[in-house]
Design an enzyme around this catalytic site. Structure first.
Site, PDB file in Angstrom:
ATOM      1  N   LYS A   1      94.649  12.069  42.448  1.00  0.00           N
ATOM      2  CA  LYS A   1      95.669  11.157  42.970  1.00  0.00           C
ATOM      3  C   LYS A   1      95.999  11.596  44.397  1.00  0.00           C
ATOM      4  O   LYS A   1      96.100  12.801  44.660  1.00  0.00           O
ATOM      5  CB  LYS A   1      96.906  11.230  42.069  1.00  0.00           C
ATOM      6  CG  LYS A   1      98.011  10.250  42.432  1.00  0.00           C
ATOM      7  CD  LYS A   1      99.194  10.357  41.458  1.00  0.00           C
ATOM      8  CE  LYS A   1     100.281   9.337  41.764  1.00  0.00           C
ATOM      9  NZ  LYS A   1     101.419   9.427  40.810  1.00  0.00           N
TER      10      LYS A   1
ATOM     11  N   SER B   1     104.711   7.757  35.258  1.00  0.00           N
ATOM     12  CA  SER B   1     103.606   7.390  36.160  1.00  0.00           C
ATOM     13  C   SER B   1     102.221   7.859  35.736  1.00  0.00           C
ATOM     14  O   SER B   1     101.234   7.486  36.364  1.00  0.00           O
ATOM     15  CB  SER B   1     103.883   7.906  37.570  1.00  0.00           C
ATOM     16  OG  SER B   1     104.805   7.084  38.220  1.00  0.00           O
TER      17      SER B   1
ATOM     18  N   SER C   1     102.866   5.002  38.769  1.00  0.00           N
ATOM     19  CA  SER C   1     102.287   5.040  40.080  1.00  0.00           C
ATOM     20  C   SER C   1     100.839   5.561  40.131  1.00  0.00           C
ATOM     21  O   SER C   1     100.159   5.334  41.128  1.00  0.00           O
ATOM     22  CB  SER C   1     103.153   5.919  40.986  1.00  0.00           C
ATOM     23  OG  SER C   1     103.124   7.274  40.558  1.00  0.00           O
TER      24      SER C   1
END
Lengths: 95, 485
Positions: free
Chosen positions: B76, B175, B151
């Site tokens: 990420k 997330s 997210s």
């Protein structure tokens, strides 16, 4: 509770955020909805409850007060928008 | 080969049925072929990947491989990666090249993983749909036009589309788990402090926790083993030894007590979603678990408490972005320092990030601090106490991960509160610091649904074991989106 534009302008000032006119209109309605959401907390009786800041309530660890970092100024300044002679440069802000 | 799990690939590499270089090239080709439509990646790192793959092959040949050596993964874009752009999904860090590696990145690299690239995410991890990214929305691999969740939406979509067997994510309010549920993959948020936050760009420091996104619980165990453990550079890092997550998986779950929070099944939960989760609970019962109701009576307050605590911490954390030492600087000259800051921040941050900074500034401002911030921290304790009481009666809590399956891009962007309510079942575990995970448990209208499992502090091993036993008995986690077969 609705947040008026004036209150939001003050928050923008405190948070150092420039906000455009269309953004201001959008924030006025959306922030008011967010404040309505968090206002649900006001109805809860917490008179006998202590605040919880750390989910495991562990104490902050301390380390010996010794230098562990090396000088990496040149490496770190590669990400700076503007540097000169090893200094961070900004527009002239003091008369 | 791309459809194999991390554990299967690990065996193939050690049996020399494929080299890491071949596997890496194959996945880089898949990313090149599919990512224009999915938008999972902000940055790909093919040169670095092939270099790491060559080193992994040498290590395997020398007989010094770990289970992760040679396995291509994605990070990420919230994790700092030395020499590679680390944007956090924001214009603010569009040109930021990290001078160092996050601990998570360093530990996975030391285990021999290969970095394919950095995945798309909501800006500064603030969002539940991946739509707030400066780099644009990510498509759900199961149906174009739908969100993958957020997210960590890029990481979840990349694993679901078989572009990589595993990816890292972070979870502040759901997330990891919510995008895992909406894309049909397995996601684990460990206990607060289990995985180091060093080099992970801070959003809400008392809630943020990193974890793996994989296709199976077994793969999650392999990833977590490498990611977790004490780190002196994170002041909230747990000092507890890391248990043998992989070794615990095989243990059956006969007699395990599973608590079901009935208020997770109220009117807010989509009826078909509820049916899939109920069926998963019945499967756990068939595996020998004992189900009983638990009462998390204050859990409905978790969304309002979170939207005080998280923005408050974010407004403080994001004050570091001033456009002087790093990050975006406006081209318009300001008249004074105040205007200089305001323009850099006003142009560098997107709308959702600005809303959260303003919310945080509001709840922390003089006269409101006690009514909002302190009150939210007290409610946080009430929620945490509910979980602690429940865990006196049961070993694990199980319920839905999300209220609905994936929703259309654009549908919830005009109403922040509707968007925030996506995380109504996941936020409680963050407020209480508990480990929690989402595993695929069915489909509604051909879209995946997630089962959420929550365990007491430090009991990731138990969570992984329950998830693994569930996956031995079901095949939901093996389903793959047809367009990416």
């Amino acid at each position: 509770m609705s947040l008026q534009a004036e209150a939001i302008e003050k928050l923008c000032e405190l948070a150092r955020l420039e906000v455009t006119d269309p953004e201001m209109a959008d924030f006025t309605s959306k922030l008011s909805r967010i404040v309505d959401l968090v206002d649900q907390l006001q109805a809860v009786d917490t008179s006998a409850t202590r605040p919880l800041a750390h989910p495991l309530e562990l104490p902050q660890r301390l380390r010996p007060d010794v230098v562990t970092e090396s000088d990496e100024r040149a490496l770190l300044q590669r990400n700076a928008p503007d540097v000169g002679n090893g200094l961070y440069l900004v527009p002239k802000v003091i008369e | 080969m791309h459809t194999q799990t991390l554990a299967q690939l690990s065996k193939a590499l050690r049996d020399k049925r494929i080299s890491s270089r071949e596997l890496t090239a194959l996945l880089l080709d898949r990313i090149a072929a599919h990512d224009d439509s999915l938008n999972c990646f902000i940055t790909t790192t093919p040169e670095l990947a092939l270099e790491q793959a060559a080193a992994a092959d040498a290590r395997i040949a020398a007989g010094e491989a770990t289970p992760l050596t040679g396995i291509p993964i994605a990070h990420k874009d919230i994790f700092c990666t030395s020499g590679v752009r680390t944007s956090c999904g924001s214009r603010m860090l569009h040109e930021f090249v990290s001078p160092y590696d996050a601990t998570v990145v360093a530990r996975l690299a030391a285990a021999g993983t290969v970095t394919l690239g950095k995945t798309n995410m909501d800006e500064f991890a603030m969002g539940s749909s991946n739509e707030t990214s400066f780099y644009g929305a990510v498509q759900n691999p199961w149906r174009s036009g739908l969100v993958p969740g957020g997210s960590s939406g890029g990481s979840a979509a990349a694993v679901a589309a078989r572009l990589c067997p595993a990816a890292t994510g972070t979870d502040t309010g759901g997330s990891i788990r919510q995008p895992a549920a909406l894309t049909g993959v397995t996601g684990l948020k460990p206990t607060y402090g289990r995985v180091s936050r060093y080099g992970m760009i801070a959003f809400a420091s008392s809630l943020d926790q990193a974890g793996p996104i994989t296709r199976t619980a077994q793969d999650a165990a392999l990833m977590l083993a490498a990611m977790s453990g004490f780190d002196e550079r994170d002041s909230t890092s747990l000092t507890d030894p890391v248990p043998d997550y992989v070794g615990e998986l095989a243990q059956r779950i006969d007699g395990l007590r599973i608590g079901v929070p009935e208020n997770f099944f109220d009117a807010g939960l989509d009826a078909d979603n509820a049916a899939a989760v109920r069926e998963a609970l019945a499967e756990l019962e068939r595996l020998g678990a004992k189900l009983s109701a638990v009462n998390l009576r204050n859990v409905h307050l978790s969304v309002p408490a979170y939207y005080v605590v998280a923005p408050a911490e974010a407004s403080s954390n994001l004050s570091r972005f001033d456009g002087i030492r790093f990050g975006y600087r406006s081209a318009r000259a300001g008249d004074d320092l105040r205007e200089f800051y305001m323009r850099n921040r006003g142009e560098g941050f997107g709308q959702e990030v600005k809303r959260r900074i303003l919310t945080g500034t509001y709840v922390l401002s003089a006269g409101y601090y006690d009514a909002y911030y302190l009150q939210a921290q007290k409610v946080r304790r009430l929620i945490s106490d509910d979980f602690a009481a429940a865990f006196k009666e049961v070993d694990v809590i199980a319920g839905p991960t999300t209220p609905t399956p994936a929703f259309p891009i654009g549908q919830k962007m005009d109403d922040p509160v509707q968007m925030y309510l996506n995380d109504i079942y996941t936020i409680g575990a963050n407020l209480a610091g508990l480990p929690a995970m989402s595993v695929p448990c069915g489909f509604v209208d051909d879209l995946p649904v997630g089962l959420q499992l929550i365990a007491p502090h430090r009991a990731e091993g138990l969570l992984l074991r329950v998830a693994h036993q569930f996956q031995l008995a079901t095949d939901w986690h093996t389903r793959q989106p047809a367009a990416f077969a």
